[in-house]
Design a protein around this motif. Structure first.
Motif, PDB file in Angstrom:
ATOM      1  N   ASN A 111       0.824  -1.202   0.000  1.00  0.00           N
ATOM      2  CA  ASN A 111       0.000   0.000   0.000  1.00  0.00           C
ATOM      3  C   ASN A 111       0.868   1.267   0.000  1.00  0.00           C
ATOM      4  N   VAL A 112       2.010   1.177   0.664  1.00  0.00           N
ATOM      5  CA  VAL A 112       2.920   2.334   0.665  1.00  0.00           C
ATOM      6  C   VAL A 112       3.701   2.388  -0.650  1.00  0.00           C
ATOM      7  N   GLU A 113       4.082   1.205  -1.132  1.00  0.00           N
ATOM      8  CA  GLU A 113       4.867   1.148  -2.384  1.00  0.00           C
ATOM      9  C   GLU A 113       4.132   1.759  -3.567  1.00  0.00           C
ATOM     10  N   VAL A 114       2.808   1.549  -3.645  1.00  0.00           N
ATOM     11  CA  VAL A 114       2.101   2.072  -4.827  1.00  0.00           C
ATOM     12  C   VAL A 114       2.214   3.596  -4.884  1.00  0.00           C
ATOM     13  N   VAL A 115       2.259   4.231  -3.715  1.00  0.00           N
ATOM     14  CA  VAL A 115       2.405   5.696  -3.699  1.00  0.00           C
ATOM     15  C   VAL A 115       3.802   6.080  -4.188  1.00  0.00           C
ATOM     16  N   LEU A 116       4.798   5.310  -3.769  1.00  0.00           N
ATOM     17  CA  LEU A 116       6.176   5.584  -4.198  1.00  0.00           C
ATOM     18  C   LEU A 116       6.342   5.316  -5.697  1.00  0.00           C
ATOM     19  N   ARG A 122      11.024   2.287  -7.857  1.00  0.00           N
ATOM     20  CA  ARG A 122      10.572   0.928  -8.142  1.00  0.00           C
ATOM     21  C   ARG A 122      11.424  -0.120  -7.421  1.00  0.00           C
ATOM     22  N   GLY A 123      10.943  -1.350  -7.473  1.00  0.00           N
ATOM     23  CA  GLY A 123      11.713  -2.508  -7.032  1.00  0.00           C
ATOM     24  C   GLY A 123      12.207  -2.409  -5.605  1.00  0.00           C
ATOM     25  N   ARG A 124      13.491  -2.786  -5.444  1.00  0.00           N
ATOM     26  CA  ARG A 124      14.060  -2.827  -4.095  1.00  0.00           C
ATOM     27  C   ARG A 124      14.097  -1.470  -3.434  1.00  0.00           C
ATOM     28  N   ALA A 125      14.339  -0.432  -4.223  1.00  0.00           N
ATOM     29  CA  ALA A 125      14.416   0.916  -3.645  1.00  0.00           C
ATOM     30  C   ALA A 125      13.066   1.303  -3.066  1.00  0.00           C
ATOM     31  N   ALA A 126      11.983   0.980  -3.799  1.00  0.00           N
ATOM     32  CA  ALA A 126      10.643   1.297  -3.308  1.00  0.00           C
ATOM     33  C   ALA A 126      10.348   0.479  -2.052  1.00  0.00           C
ATOM     34  N   ARG A 127      10.733  -0.802  -2.082  1.00  0.00           N
ATOM     35  CA  ARG A 127      10.476  -1.652  -0.917  1.00  0.00           C
ATOM     36  C   ARG A 127      11.226  -1.136   0.314  1.00  0.00           C
ATOM     37  N   ARG A 128      12.480  -0.755   0.093  1.00  0.00           N
ATOM     38  CA  ARG A 128      13.294  -0.290   1.224  1.00  0.00           C
ATOM     39  C   ARG A 128      12.691   0.985   1.824  1.00  0.00           C
ATOM     40  N   ARG A 129      12.306   1.915   0.939  1.00  0.00           N
ATOM     41  CA  ARG A 129      11.733   3.180   1.419  1.00  0.00           C
ATOM     42  C   ARG A 129      10.385   2.940   2.111  1.00  0.00           C
ATOM     43  N   GLY A 159      -2.083   4.432   6.599  1.00  0.00           N
ATOM     44  CA  GLY A 159      -2.535   5.641   5.894  1.00  0.00           C
ATOM     45  C   GLY A 159      -1.577   6.803   6.104  1.00  0.00           C
ATOM     46  N   VAL A 160      -1.048   6.930   7.312  1.00  0.00           N
ATOM     47  CA  VAL A 160      -0.077   7.995   7.593  1.00  0.00           C
ATOM     48  C   VAL A 160       1.210   7.735   6.797  1.00  0.00           C
ATOM     49  N   ALA A 161       1.633   6.467   6.750  1.00  0.00           N
ATOM     50  CA  ALA A 161       2.849   6.137   5.977  1.00  0.00           C
ATOM     51  C   ALA A 161       2.644   6.457   4.497  1.00  0.00           C
ATOM     52  N   ARG A 162       1.443   6.222   4.001  1.00  0.00           N
ATOM     53  CA  ARG A 162       1.154   6.577   2.600  1.00  0.00           C
ATOM     54  C   ARG A 162       1.239   8.088   2.393  1.00  0.00           C
TER      55      ARG A 162
END
Ligand SMILES: Nc1ncnc2c1ncn2[C@@H]1O[C@H](COP(=O)(O)OP(=O)(O)OP(=O)(O)O)[C@@H](O)[C@H]1O
Ligand SMILES: [Mg+2]
Length: 280
Positions: A111-116, A122-129, A159-162
């Motif tokens: 849910n957070v990754e889709v915003v990023l 993308r990928g690992r960078a998005a997951r890490r963030r 929701g706050v993290a998003r």
């Protein structure tokens, strides 16, 4: 806090809203004027039914006013064609609405990754963030839970993290601390303050909790569809109730508040973890 003259991210002018109930038209907002400025945490308070959610929903471009103007970055968007609104919302507005803004087929971290991903990460960078952001709201150990397997307060914090992940200049939060214990509520408000003060966004928070007034730059009270008071926050020396220590961060160089909940160990790198598929 010093403001530039043009720092109003969203303003409403003589805003009115009527709902149609059968033959009858009932006006629930009677002419609201309000400015949300960069760098300000604004609280919106008032009794149940006074029109807070209606106002927030109009400010979020999810509902049209009956009359009046909604100025987003100085431009009246209240009469724009429907098809233009989603892009404006994505670019400029972050929502923290209870149980509203999570995608039910995606885990907390997704849910957070889709915003990023909307910003090109993308990928690992998005997951890490995304994991960092979940960690900052105390949810690192819930990263792989679907929304249905999160408590109300945990969903709220996803929701706050998003909102943290989004670049939106305007953050609208409808009772973001409603489900939370006082310590976690203080942490969420601290994050919202961070978004306003450190990231120079405009943050509007609907709340029934008078203790939060101490943390706000501006508190607006609504009653029966009208603003009855629009006051600057009192200086802290006048405060009747001491602030929870959890909301005081003496070190301004700390980029994000750290989660208050105990963290479960999470195996790095996050990218190797199983990617969940939507359920049937
Ligand atoms: N879709 C609708 N149709 C008709 N009336 C509505 C609709 N949505 C809200 N209302 C009415 O508008 C008024 C304002 O509702 P709103 O949800 O904005 O209040 P609120 O201040 O957010 O209340 P709460 O603190 O309980 O969340 C209420 O009297 C409500 O019954
Ligand atoms: Mg409401």
């Amino acid at each position: 806090m010093v403001h530039e003259p043009d720092t109003s991210v969203l303003s409403v002018r003589d805003l009115r809203k009527s709902y149609q109930l059968g033959e009858r038209s009932i006006e629930v907002l009677h002419g609201i004027n309000l400015d949300l400025r960069r760098g300000d945490l604004t609280l919106l308070m008032g009794p149940s039914g006074s029109g807070k959610t209606t106002l927030l929903t109009i400010m979020g471009l999810l509902l049209r006013p009956t009359s009046g103007q909604v100025l987003l970055l100085g431009r009246d968007v209240s009469r724009l064609d429907e098809w233009r609104l989603p892009a404006l919302r994505r670019a400029h507005i972050g929502f923290i609405f209870q149980g509203f803004n999570l995608l039910s087929a995606l885990t907390a971290v997704e849910n957070v990754e889709v915003v990023l991903e909307m910003q090109g990460l993308r990928g690992r960078a998005a997951r890490r963030r995304a994991m960092e952001l979940l960690d900052s709201v105390g949810l690192a150990d819930r990263w792989d839970h679907l929304p249905e397997a999160l408590s109300g307060g945990e969903k709220q914090r996803v929701g706050v993290a998003r909102a943290l992940a989004s670049p939106a200049e305007l953050i609208l939060a409808d009772e973001p601390t409603g489900n939370l214990d006082s310590k976690t509520a203080a942490q969420v408000v601290d994050i919202l303050r961070h978004l306003a003060h450190r990231e120079n966004r405009a943050v509007l928070v609907v709340t029934h909790d008078p203790a939060l007034r101490q943390l706000a730059d501006q508190t607006i009270h609504m009653r029966d569809g009208l603003i009855v008071e629009d006051a600057k926050a009192k200086p802290s020396s006048e405060l009747a109730v001491p602030l929870a220590s959890a909301v005081q961060r003496p070190d301004p160089t700390v980029p994000l508040p750290v989660g208050v909940l105990p963290r479960a160990p999470v195996d790095p790198p996050y990218g190797k973890l199983v990617h969940h598929r939507p359920r049937e």
